[in-house]
Motif scaffolding. Structure first.
Motif, PDB file in Angstrom:
ATOM      1  N   ILE A  52       0.838  -1.206   0.000  1.00  0.00           N
ATOM      2  CA  ILE A  52       0.000   0.000   0.000  1.00  0.00           C
ATOM      3  C   ILE A  52       0.871   1.253   0.000  1.00  0.00           C
ATOM      4  O   ILE A  52       0.612   2.203  -0.732  1.00  0.00           O
ATOM      5  CB  ILE A  52      -0.964   0.006   1.220  1.00  0.00           C
ATOM      6  CG1 ILE A  52      -2.083  -1.014   1.023  1.00  0.00           C
ATOM      7  CG2 ILE A  52      -1.555   1.394   1.461  1.00  0.00           C
ATOM      8  CD1 ILE A  52      -3.090  -0.671  -0.069  1.00  0.00           C
ATOM      9  N   GLY A  53       1.929   1.251   0.805  1.00  0.00           N
ATOM     10  CA  GLY A  53       2.828   2.405   0.858  1.00  0.00           C
ATOM     11  C   GLY A  53       3.487   2.679  -0.481  1.00  0.00           C
ATOM     12  O   GLY A  53       3.589   3.834  -0.915  1.00  0.00           O
ATOM     13  N   GLU A  54       3.938   1.629  -1.144  1.00  0.00           N
ATOM     14  CA  GLU A  54       4.562   1.795  -2.461  1.00  0.00           C
ATOM     15  C   GLU A  54       3.552   2.292  -3.490  1.00  0.00           C
ATOM     16  O   GLU A  54       3.867   3.158  -4.317  1.00  0.00           O
ATOM     17  CB  GLU A  54       5.171   0.472  -2.920  1.00  0.00           C
ATOM     18  CG  GLU A  54       6.386   0.059  -2.115  1.00  0.00           C
ATOM     19  CD  GLU A  54       6.825  -1.365  -2.368  1.00  0.00           C
ATOM     20  OE1 GLU A  54       8.021  -1.630  -2.197  1.00  0.00           O
ATOM     21  OE2 GLU A  54       5.974  -2.224  -2.717  1.00  0.00           O
ATOM     22  N   LEU A  55       2.335   1.756  -3.427  1.00  0.00           N
ATOM     23  CA  LEU A  55       1.291   2.215  -4.343  1.00  0.00           C
ATOM     24  C   LEU A  55       0.938   3.676  -4.072  1.00  0.00           C
ATOM     25  O   LEU A  55       0.747   4.460  -5.008  1.00  0.00           O
ATOM     26  CB  LEU A  55       0.046   1.327  -4.220  1.00  0.00           C
ATOM     27  CG  LEU A  55       0.198  -0.091  -4.769  1.00  0.00           C
ATOM     28  CD1 LEU A  55      -0.951  -0.968  -4.297  1.00  0.00           C
ATOM     29  CD2 LEU A  55       0.291  -0.067  -6.285  1.00  0.00           C
ATOM     30  N   SER A  80      -4.082 -10.547  -5.211  1.00  0.00           N
ATOM     31  CA  SER A  80      -4.000 -11.304  -3.957  1.00  0.00           C
ATOM     32  C   SER A  80      -2.900 -10.671  -3.112  1.00  0.00           C
ATOM     33  O   SER A  80      -1.986 -10.035  -3.643  1.00  0.00           O
ATOM     34  CB  SER A  80      -3.715 -12.779  -4.212  1.00  0.00           C
ATOM     35  OG  SER A  80      -2.454 -12.948  -4.827  1.00  0.00           O
ATOM     36  N   ARG A  81      -3.032 -10.847  -1.801  1.00  0.00           N
ATOM     37  CA  ARG A  81      -2.016 -10.342  -0.864  1.00  0.00           C
ATOM     38  C   ARG A  81      -1.017 -11.454  -0.608  1.00  0.00           C
ATOM     39  O   ARG A  81      -1.398 -12.599  -0.383  1.00  0.00           O
ATOM     40  CB  ARG A  81      -2.672  -9.917   0.434  1.00  0.00           C
ATOM     41  CG  ARG A  81      -3.531  -8.682   0.258  1.00  0.00           C
ATOM     42  CD  ARG A  81      -3.982  -8.181   1.586  1.00  0.00           C
ATOM     43  NE  ARG A  81      -2.849  -7.443   2.151  1.00  0.00           N
ATOM     44  CZ  ARG A  81      -2.941  -6.309   2.812  1.00  0.00           C
ATOM     45  NH1 ARG A  81      -4.120  -5.792   3.043  1.00  0.00           N
ATOM     46  NH2 ARG A  81      -1.886  -5.694   3.263  1.00  0.00           N
ATOM     47  N   ILE A  82       0.246 -11.076  -0.649  1.00  0.00           N
ATOM     48  CA  ILE A  82       1.323 -12.041  -0.416  1.00  0.00           C
ATOM     49  C   ILE A  82       2.331 -11.432   0.552  1.00  0.00           C
ATOM     50  O   ILE A  82       2.420 -10.210   0.676  1.00  0.00           O
ATOM     51  CB  ILE A  82       2.028 -12.427  -1.738  1.00  0.00           C
ATOM     52  CG1 ILE A  82       2.670 -11.197  -2.395  1.00  0.00           C
ATOM     53  CG2 ILE A  82       1.070 -13.132  -2.683  1.00  0.00           C
ATOM     54  CD1 ILE A  82       3.629 -11.515  -3.533  1.00  0.00           C
ATOM     55  N   PRO A  83       3.100 -12.281   1.237  1.00  0.00           N
ATOM     56  CA  PRO A  83       4.204 -11.743   2.034  1.00  0.00           C
ATOM     57  C   PRO A  83       5.202 -11.060   1.100  1.00  0.00           C
ATOM     58  O   PRO A  83       5.332 -11.442  -0.071  1.00  0.00           O
ATOM     59  CB  PRO A  83       4.830 -12.983   2.679  1.00  0.00           C
ATOM     60  CG  PRO A  83       3.813 -14.058   2.527  1.00  0.00           C
ATOM     61  CD  PRO A  83       2.992 -13.724   1.328  1.00  0.00           C
ATOM     62  N   ASP A  84       5.903 -10.060   1.600  1.00  0.00           N
ATOM     63  CA  ASP A  84       6.911  -9.368   0.796  1.00  0.00           C
ATOM     64  C   ASP A  84       7.948 -10.386   0.326  1.00  0.00           C
ATOM     65  O   ASP A  84       8.595 -11.048   1.144  1.00  0.00           O
ATOM     66  CB  ASP A  84       7.579  -8.280   1.645  1.00  0.00           C
ATOM     67  CG  ASP A  84       8.566  -7.429   0.860  1.00  0.00           C
ATOM     68  OD1 ASP A  84       8.997  -7.841  -0.244  1.00  0.00           O
ATOM     69  OD2 ASP A  84       8.919  -6.347   1.352  1.00  0.00           O
ATOM     70  N   GLY A  88      10.357  -8.063   3.636  1.00  0.00           N
ATOM     71  CA  GLY A  88       9.896  -6.907   4.400  1.00  0.00           C
ATOM     72  C   GLY A  88       8.661  -7.246   5.223  1.00  0.00           C
ATOM     73  O   GLY A  88       8.065  -8.319   5.088  1.00  0.00           O
ATOM     74  N   MET A  89       8.278  -6.311   6.081  1.00  0.00           N
ATOM     75  CA  MET A  89       7.138  -6.534   6.977  1.00  0.00           C
ATOM     76  C   MET A  89       5.786  -6.395   6.259  1.00  0.00           C
ATOM     77  O   MET A  89       4.845  -7.108   6.565  1.00  0.00           O
ATOM     78  CB  MET A  89       7.199  -5.544   8.145  1.00  0.00           C
ATOM     79  CG  MET A  89       8.409  -5.736   9.053  1.00  0.00           C
ATOM     80  SD  MET A  89       8.384  -7.300   9.907  1.00  0.00           S
ATOM     81  CE  MET A  89       7.034  -7.038  11.018  1.00  0.00           C
ATOM     82  N   ALA A  90       5.690  -5.436   5.366  1.00  0.00           N
ATOM     83  CA  ALA A  90       4.402  -5.154   4.715  1.00  0.00           C
ATOM     84  C   ALA A  90       4.040  -6.259   3.731  1.00  0.00           C
ATOM     85  O   ALA A  90       4.896  -6.801   3.035  1.00  0.00           O
ATOM     86  CB  ALA A  90       4.465  -3.819   3.985  1.00  0.00           C
ATOM     87  N   ARG A  91       2.755  -6.566   3.688  1.00  0.00           N
ATOM     88  CA  ARG A  91       2.280  -7.506   2.684  1.00  0.00           C
ATOM     89  C   ARG A  91       2.161  -6.744   1.367  1.00  0.00           C
ATOM     90  O   ARG A  91       1.976  -5.545   1.353  1.00  0.00           O
ATOM     91  CB  ARG A  91       0.957  -8.118   3.116  1.00  0.00           C
ATOM     92  CG  ARG A  91       1.171  -8.985   4.385  1.00  0.00           C
ATOM     93  CD  ARG A  91      -0.050  -9.673   4.884  1.00  0.00           C
ATOM     94  NE  ARG A  91      -0.694 -10.591   3.974  1.00  0.00           N
ATOM     95  CZ  ARG A  91      -0.329 -11.859   3.738  1.00  0.00           C
ATOM     96  NH1 ARG A  91       0.718 -12.350   4.330  1.00  0.00           N
ATOM     97  NH2 ARG A  91      -1.013 -12.621   2.923  1.00  0.00           N
ATOM     98  N   LYS A  92       2.284  -7.468   0.296  1.00  0.00           N
ATOM     99  CA  LYS A  92       2.230  -6.839  -1.019  1.00  0.00           C
ATOM    100  C   LYS A  92       1.090  -7.431  -1.824  1.00  0.00           C
ATOM    101  O   LYS A  92       0.545  -8.482  -1.496  1.00  0.00           O
ATOM    102  CB  LYS A  92       3.564  -7.021  -1.745  1.00  0.00           C
ATOM    103  CG  LYS A  92       4.697  -6.286  -1.036  1.00  0.00           C
ATOM    104  CD  LYS A  92       5.877  -6.099  -1.922  1.00  0.00           C
ATOM    105  CE  LYS A  92       6.913  -5.240  -1.201  1.00  0.00           C
ATOM    106  NZ  LYS A  92       7.925  -4.747  -2.115  1.00  0.00           N
ATOM    107  N   PHE A  93       0.733  -6.725  -2.876  1.00  0.00           N
ATOM    108  CA  PHE A  93      -0.315  -7.171  -3.791  1.00  0.00           C
ATOM    109  C   PHE A  93       0.335  -7.642  -5.075  1.00  0.00           C
ATOM    110  O   PHE A  93       1.251  -7.017  -5.595  1.00  0.00           O
ATOM    111  CB  PHE A  93      -1.289  -6.030  -4.096  1.00  0.00           C
ATOM    112  CG  PHE A  93      -2.066  -5.597  -2.893  1.00  0.00           C
ATOM    113  CD1 PHE A  93      -3.250  -6.242  -2.542  1.00  0.00           C
ATOM    114  CD2 PHE A  93      -1.615  -4.557  -2.100  1.00  0.00           C
ATOM    115  CE1 PHE A  93      -3.959  -5.860  -1.423  1.00  0.00           C
ATOM    116  CE2 PHE A  93      -2.324  -4.160  -0.978  1.00  0.00           C
ATOM    117  CZ  PHE A  93      -3.487  -4.807  -0.639  1.00  0.00           C
TER     118      PHE A  93
END
Length: 160
Positions: A52-55, A80-84, A88-93
């Motif tokens: 979300i932060g990167e987006l 879909s949401r995946i682990p980085d 990293g800590m944030a999940r990614k899309f």
């Protein structure tokens, strides 16, 4: 005397009104993806999984807006949401198979419409227009400080 940029502004305004038209016959109901989903999926396809932060940084939008857009895309089965992948800590899309399929379908349809619009243009004219449009977008991106990654020519061939 009006500067040529006045004409560019007006034509850009007219172009922006066409972006909501669907790819088939100009009827919005024929669109495969909403415009915001198309842009979101396109960015993730070119850049890879994003948080979300990167987006938020990429689009210059607040996180709440991106949370709504990504939640809708997840519900629709496009993301879909995946682990980085980098730990990293944030999940990614990331795009799902369905998201990739619908993005490809939408892109093919848009290119079909562009082929119809430019049917009487020479290849050289289309190439020159694409080059000027890229240059124009690069200028906007430079001012805004948000460059948009572009696929390689090889990726363009496989996407459509």
């Amino acid at each position: 005397m009006q500067r040529p940029t006045h004409e560019v502004e007006y034509e850009q305004m007219l172009l922006s009104r066409h972006t909501f038209l669907s790819r088939r016959g100009g009827r919005r109901t024929d669109a495969v993806l909403e415009r915001s989903a198309y842009i979101l999926l396109s960015r993730i396809r070119v850049q890879g999984p994003m948080s979300i932060g990167e987006l938020s940084d990429a689009f210059g939008l607040d996180a709440s807006t991106l949370n709504r857009q990504t939640a809708a895309a997840v519900r629709a089965g496009l993301l879909s949401r995946i682990p980085d992948p980098e730990g990293g800590m944030a999940r990614k899309f990331r795009l799902t198979t369905q998201g990739e399929r619908l993005l490809d379908e939408e892109r093919r349809g848009i290119v079909e419409v562009l082929d119809r619009v430019m049917a009487d243009w020479s290849q050289d004219d289309i190439t020159a227009f694409a080059s000027y449009l890229k240059r124009f977008n690069n200028g906007i991106e430079a001012i805004g400080g948000r460059p948009w990654p572009r696929p390689s020519s090889q990726d363009d061939e496989t996407d459509g």
